[in-house]
Design a protein around this motif. Structure first.
Motif, PDB file in Angstrom:
ATOM      1  N   ARG A  13       9.574 -22.954  37.388  1.00 28.01           N
ATOM      2  CA  ARG A  13       9.336 -23.843  38.405  1.00 28.01           C
ATOM      3  C   ARG A  13       7.649 -24.066  38.821  1.00 28.01           C
ATOM      4  O   ARG A  13       7.396 -25.024  39.090  1.00 28.01           O
ATOM      5  CB  ARG A  13       9.796 -23.042  39.744  1.00 28.01           C
ATOM      6  CG  ARG A  13      11.278 -23.076  39.879  1.00 28.01           C
ATOM      7  CD  ARG A  13      11.735 -22.521  41.153  1.00 28.01           C
ATOM      8  NE  ARG A  13      11.198 -21.450  41.678  1.00 28.01           N
ATOM      9  CZ  ARG A  13      12.275 -20.322  41.245  1.00 28.01           C
ATOM     10  NH1 ARG A  13      13.677 -20.794  40.783  1.00 28.01           N
ATOM     11  NH2 ARG A  13      12.152 -19.133  41.619  1.00 28.01           N
ATOM     12  N   SER A 279      23.893 -26.427  50.966  1.00 26.12           N
ATOM     13  CA  SER A 279      23.157 -25.256  50.233  1.00 26.12           C
ATOM     14  C   SER A 279      23.179 -25.430  48.868  1.00 26.12           C
ATOM     15  O   SER A 279      22.047 -25.456  48.085  1.00 26.12           O
ATOM     16  CB  SER A 279      23.243 -24.087  50.948  1.00 26.12           C
ATOM     17  OG  SER A 279      22.542 -22.871  50.401  1.00 26.12           O
ATOM     18  N   ARG A 282      21.426 -28.522  47.341  1.00 27.96           N
ATOM     19  CA  ARG A 282      19.927 -28.386  47.473  1.00 27.96           C
ATOM     20  C   ARG A 282      19.433 -27.413  46.345  1.00 27.96           C
ATOM     21  O   ARG A 282      18.151 -27.543  45.890  1.00 27.96           O
ATOM     22  CB  ARG A 282      19.721 -27.844  48.904  1.00 27.96           C
ATOM     23  CG  ARG A 282      18.094 -27.869  49.099  1.00 27.96           C
ATOM     24  CD  ARG A 282      17.643 -27.596  50.502  1.00 27.96           C
ATOM     25  NE  ARG A 282      18.443 -26.263  50.982  1.00 27.96           N
ATOM     26  CZ  ARG A 282      19.134 -26.238  51.964  1.00 27.96           C
ATOM     27  NH1 ARG A 282      19.933 -27.420  52.384  1.00 27.96           N
ATOM     28  NH2 ARG A 282      19.689 -25.125  52.359  1.00 27.96           N
ATOM     29  N   ARG A 283      20.167 -26.505  45.910  1.00 26.52           N
ATOM     30  CA  ARG A 283      19.589 -25.383  45.067  1.00 26.52           C
ATOM     31  C   ARG A 283      20.334 -25.849  43.571  1.00 26.52           C
ATOM     32  O   ARG A 283      20.162 -25.021  42.573  1.00 26.52           O
ATOM     33  CB  ARG A 283      20.323 -24.198  45.161  1.00 26.52           C
ATOM     34  CG  ARG A 283      19.816 -23.606  46.609  1.00 26.52           C
ATOM     35  CD  ARG A 283      20.379 -22.531  47.203  1.00 26.52           C
ATOM     36  NE  ARG A 283      20.921 -21.475  45.957  1.00 26.52           N
ATOM     37  CZ  ARG A 283      21.997 -20.995  45.849  1.00 26.52           C
ATOM     38  NH1 ARG A 283      22.983 -21.245  46.629  1.00 26.52           N
ATOM     39  NH2 ARG A 283      22.332 -19.951  44.731  1.00 26.52           N
ATOM     40  N   HIS A 284      20.772 -27.164  43.519  1.00 26.57           N
ATOM     41  CA  HIS A 284      21.400 -27.433  42.341  1.00 26.57           C
ATOM     42  C   HIS A 284      20.723 -27.194  40.942  1.00 26.57           C
ATOM     43  O   HIS A 284      21.111 -26.759  40.001  1.00 26.57           O
ATOM     44  CB  HIS A 284      21.652 -29.073  42.335  1.00 26.57           C
ATOM     45  CG  HIS A 284      22.528 -29.402  41.064  1.00 26.57           C
ATOM     46  ND1 HIS A 284      22.104 -29.892  39.995  1.00 26.57           N
ATOM     47  CD2 HIS A 284      24.042 -29.803  40.970  1.00 26.57           C
ATOM     48  CE1 HIS A 284      23.034 -30.334  39.183  1.00 26.57           C
ATOM     49  NE2 HIS A 284      24.250 -30.210  39.769  1.00 26.57           N
ATOM     50  N   ARG A 285      19.161 -27.360  40.886  1.00 22.05           N
ATOM     51  CA  ARG A 285      18.602 -27.530  39.757  1.00 22.05           C
ATOM     52  C   ARG A 285      18.224 -25.866  39.199  1.00 22.05           C
ATOM     53  O   ARG A 285      17.901 -25.733  37.915  1.00 22.05           O
ATOM     54  CB  ARG A 285      17.142 -28.132  40.072  1.00 22.05           C
ATOM     55  CG  ARG A 285      17.180 -29.407  40.059  1.00 22.05           C
ATOM     56  CD  ARG A 285      15.878 -30.079  40.390  1.00 22.05           C
ATOM     57  NE  ARG A 285      14.959 -29.739  39.259  1.00 22.05           N
ATOM     58  CZ  ARG A 285      13.729 -30.153  39.315  1.00 22.05           C
ATOM     59  NH1 ARG A 285      13.140 -30.835  40.165  1.00 22.05           N
ATOM     60  NH2 ARG A 285      12.762 -29.881  38.461  1.00 22.05           N
ATOM     61  N   ASP A 286      18.437 -25.193  40.201  1.00 20.37           N
ATOM     62  CA  ASP A 286      18.187 -23.610  40.059  1.00 20.37           C
ATOM     63  C   ASP A 286      19.479 -22.872  39.618  1.00 20.37           C
ATOM     64  O   ASP A 286      19.529 -21.620  39.335  1.00 20.37           O
ATOM     65  CB  ASP A 286      17.672 -22.814  41.299  1.00 20.37           C
ATOM     66  CG  ASP A 286      16.373 -23.557  41.543  1.00 20.37           C
ATOM     67  OD1 ASP A 286      15.729 -23.835  40.669  1.00 20.37           O
ATOM     68  OD2 ASP A 286      15.935 -23.302  42.814  1.00 20.37           O
ATOM     69  N   LEU A 287      20.668 -23.651  39.557  1.00 24.55           N
ATOM     70  CA  LEU A 287      21.995 -22.874  39.430  1.00 24.55           C
ATOM     71  C   LEU A 287      22.359 -23.156  37.830  1.00 24.55           C
ATOM     72  O   LEU A 287      21.853 -24.163  37.231  1.00 24.55           O
ATOM     73  CB  LEU A 287      23.201 -23.665  40.481  1.00 24.55           C
ATOM     74  CG  LEU A 287      22.828 -23.387  41.796  1.00 24.55           C
ATOM     75  CD1 LEU A 287      23.896 -24.058  42.634  1.00 24.55           C
ATOM     76  CD2 LEU A 287      22.770 -21.934  42.200  1.00 24.55           C
ATOM     77  N   LEU A 323      24.460 -17.150  39.712  1.00 18.09           N
ATOM     78  CA  LEU A 323      24.222 -18.609  39.709  1.00 18.09           C
ATOM     79  C   LEU A 323      25.160 -19.715  39.350  1.00 18.09           C
ATOM     80  O   LEU A 323      24.808 -20.452  39.346  1.00 18.09           O
ATOM     81  CB  LEU A 323      22.746 -18.918  38.969  1.00 18.09           C
ATOM     82  CG  LEU A 323      21.501 -17.967  39.436  1.00 18.09           C
ATOM     83  CD1 LEU A 323      20.458 -18.077  38.111  1.00 18.09           C
ATOM     84  CD2 LEU A 323      21.118 -18.349  40.549  1.00 18.09           C
ATOM     85  N   LYS A 344      26.717 -17.878  48.451  1.00 15.97           N
ATOM     86  CA  LYS A 344      26.181 -16.944  47.130  1.00 15.97           C
ATOM     87  C   LYS A 344      26.988 -15.895  46.790  1.00 15.97           C
ATOM     88  O   LYS A 344      27.425 -15.238  47.957  1.00 15.97           O
ATOM     89  CB  LYS A 344      24.513 -16.446  47.819  1.00 15.97           C
ATOM     90  CG  LYS A 344      23.719 -17.725  47.769  1.00 15.97           C
ATOM     91  CD  LYS A 344      22.510 -17.045  48.515  1.00 15.97           C
ATOM     92  CE  LYS A 344      21.520 -18.277  48.769  1.00 15.97           C
ATOM     93  NZ  LYS A 344      20.218 -17.780  49.281  1.00 15.97           N
TER      94      LYS A 344
END
Length: 490
Positions: A13, A279, A282-287, A323, A344
C-alpha cells in the motif's frame, strides 16, 4: 532497540501511494522474499541488529509459525536488554549470565513468570544459539550439557488441565448462554444478544468435532459443502494450515452440528452479508477475490494483491482465509463460515467477548431451579474440546469392553487392539502428535470429587450422624451389631 514485524500488504500500500507499479512491487518481493510476521530488530539508527535479525529471517524461511516467532522475539529482546545492562552480549554471555537471567524472570522481576513461560523463553534462547553456532558467530553454547539436559530448562511438564461439561451444563451454556433462551427452553424476552443462531451453531460445532478455536472459527463454506445453498447432512474436513503446528488430520462433522448451522445460514448470515456489501466493496483491493472454485471445491482461484493466484483451501492460513470473498455477480460473499459486522471473519477476541456475554447470562440464571451447577471460573472454548475427548473415550472404552465380553475371548488379538484401541482413536481425532498427550485424559474418566463425596458421605452431618450418636455406638458395640472388644485399659 525497537522490535517490528513485517507486513507485505502494508508495504504494497505504501509503495502504491509512492507511485510504484504492481510489477515493481512484485519484483521487489520476488528478489528477496520476507514472510509476513517476520520479526525485525532495529537499533537507535534504525539499522537491523545482527545477528538476531538474520536469525529471525532463518526462522521465517523455516516456515516457523508467526505466533511462535513473535514469542521468540520478545524472549530474546528481554535477554538482550539484560545482557546490555551487564555490559555483555550474545557472544560473551556465560552460563552464569543465563542463570541470573532466569532468576530475574522467575523471582525478581516486577511480573514474574512460571516454569511453563520460562521454558518458552529457554526454547527461544536454545534456538538462537543453535543458529549462532551454525553461522560461526560463537564456537559453542555458553552452558554445560548434563545427562538431564542443559540444566536451565525446568523439565517440568505442565499437567493437562481438563475441565469438561456434563450434559446439563453443556445445554445450559449452548441454549441459555449463547442462544439467549431461558432455562426452561422458552424465549427470554429480555435477551438483547446478537446473532444467537450463529453463536449456538459455533458452540455445537466445537463440541461435536473437538476442533480447537483456530480450526473451527476459520472454517470456509466450501470445506463444509455449503456453497450454492447446499446443506449436506454431514461433512469430512481436511484440517492442515489452521491446525496446531500445521499437523494435518481429518475431522468428521456429524449431522447434528450441520443441522444447527441451517438457521444461521438461512436467516442471519444473508442479512450480515447484505449489510456488509458497501464495506466489502470499499476494501475490494485488499481482499482475496475468488472467481471460481476448482477440484471439487478443494481449490480456489482468484485475484490477490493484483495477481492471479490459485490456492488449495486446506493449505490456506487464517490470515488469507479472513480475506477470501467470492465474486457472485450480485456482490461479494465472504467464504468464511462465521462472520460478523462488515462481513469479516470473527477474530479470537470477538469470540472471547461472545463467550463472556454468555457467561454473564449463565451467572444471572444460575440461582434458578432449572439451572445446573456452573464452575467458579468462566467456561472456555477449549473445555468443549476436552468434553468431546472424554465423552468419546468413555464411549469407545465401553464399546471395546462389550465387544470383548461378547466374543468371550481371554484377550483381544493384536489387530483388534490396533484398530479399536480407544486411546489411539481419540488421539487421531484430536490430532495429538504423541499418545502420551491423550493418555493424560485417563485420570479424568471418573470425577474424583464424586468419589470423595461417596466415600465420606456417612462421615458428614448430612448423613444423619452426630457426634453423640457415633460416640454412643462406639461405647455400646453390641447394640450397634458388633462383637464385644477388649478394653485398652486393665
Amino acid at each position: 532497540m525497537q522490535l517490528f514485524f513485517t507486513d507485505q500488504r502494508k508495504v504494497r500500500r505504501v509503495g502504491q501511494f509512492a507511485g510504484l507499479s504492481q510489477a515493481e512491487l512484485s519484483a521487489l518481493f520476488t528478489r528477496r522474499p520476507v514472510p509476513a510476521g517476520t520479526p525485525i530488530l532495529l537499533d537507535e539508527a534504525m539499522r537491523p541488529v545482527e545477528p538476531v535479525s538474520s536469525w529471525f529471517r532463518s526462522l521465517a524461511l523455516e516456515r516457523k509459525d508467526a505466533k511462535t516467532m513473535r514469542s521468540y522475539a520478545y524472549s530474546v529482546l528481554m535477554l538482550l536488554h539484560f545482557l546490555r545492562a551487564r555490559d555483555a552480549d550474545l557472544r560473551s554471555a556465560t552460563e552464569t549470565d543465563l542463570r541470573e537471567f532466569r532468576l530475574v524472570r522467575q523471582d525478581e522481576a516486577e511480573q514474574v513468570v512460571g516454569d511453563a513461560a520460562w521454558d518458552r523463553d529457554w526454547a527461544a534462547i536454545e534456538s538462537l544459539y543453535r543458529f549462532l553456532i551454525r553461522t560461526g558467530e560463537v564456537a559453542q553454547r555458553p552452558w554445560r550439557a548434563t545427562p538431564q539436559g542443559s540444566g536451565l530448562a525446568s523439565r517440568i511438564r505442565p499437567a493437562l488441565r481438563v475441565r469438561h461439561m456434563e450434559l446439563d451444563q453443556y445445554l445450559f451454556l449452548r441454549d441459555v448462554g449463547f442462544a439467549g433462551l431461558a432455562p426452561d427452553a422458552e424465549l427470554d424476552a429480555s435477551f438483547r444478544g446478537w446473532r444467537p443462531h450463529r453463536n449456538r451453531a459455533a458452540c455445537e460445532l466445537a463440541l461435536m468435532t473437538g476442533m480447537r478455536i483456530q480450526e473451527w472459527s476459520t472454517l470456509l463454506l466450501p470445506e463444509l459443502g455449503l456453497l450454492d445453498n447446499r446443506h449436506p447432512a454431514f461433512a469430512d474436513i481436511e484440517v492442515e494450515a489452521c491446525a496446531k503446528f500445521g499437523r494435518p488430520r481429518s475431522v468428521y462433522v456429524a449431522p447434528d452440528p450441520m443441522e444447527l448451522l441451517v438457521p444461521y445460514l438461512l436467516f442471519e448470515r444473508p442479512e450480515i452479508v447484505a449489510k456488509a456489501q458497501r464495506s466489502l466493496r470499499r476494501r475490494h483491493r485488499d481482499l482475496f477475490v475468488v472467481e471460481r472454485l476448482e477440484a471439487d471445491d478443494a481449490k480456489v482461484r482468484g485475484v490477490f494483491d493484483g495477481l492471479k493466484v490459485t490456492r488449495t483451501i486446506k493449505n490456506m492460513k487464517p490470515g488469507l482465509r479472513r480475506l477470501a470473498v467470492l465474486e457472485t455477480g450480485d456482490g461479494l460473499d465472504p467464504l468464511a463460515l462465521f462472520i460478523g459486522q462488515g462481513g469479516k471473519m470473527l477474530t479470537f477476541s470477538a469470540w472471547d467477548r461472545i463467550r463472556w456475554r454468555a457467561w454473564d447470562r449463565l451467572k444471572a440464571w444460575s440461582g434458578g431451579m432449572e439451572a445446573p451447577v456452573v464452575p467458579r471460573r468462566c467456561w472456555v472454548y477449549h473445555d468443549l474440546r476436552h468434553t468431546f475427548a472424554l465423552r468419546l473415550l468413555i464411549f469407545l472404552t465401553r464399546e471395546a469392553l462389550n465387544d470383548a465380553a461378547g466374543q468371550n475371548l481371554p484377550m483381544s488379538t493384536l489387530l483388534d487392539h490396533m484398530t479399536g484401541n480407544p486411546l489411539l482413536v481419540v488421539q487421531r481425532r484430536l490430532g495429538h502428535a504423541h499418545p502420551s498427550t491423550t493418555y493424560r485424559y485417563i485420570r479424568y474418566l471418573k470425577d474424583p470429587m464424586r468419589e470423595v463425596d461417596a466415600a465420606f458421605r456417612q462421615w458428614t452431618a448430612a448423613g444423619g450422624a452426630s457426634y453423640v450418636t457415633i460416640a454412643r455406638s462406639l461405647m455400646n458395640p453390641e447394640e450397634a451389631g458388633h462383637a464385644p472388644t477388649r478394653s485398652l485399659h486393665p
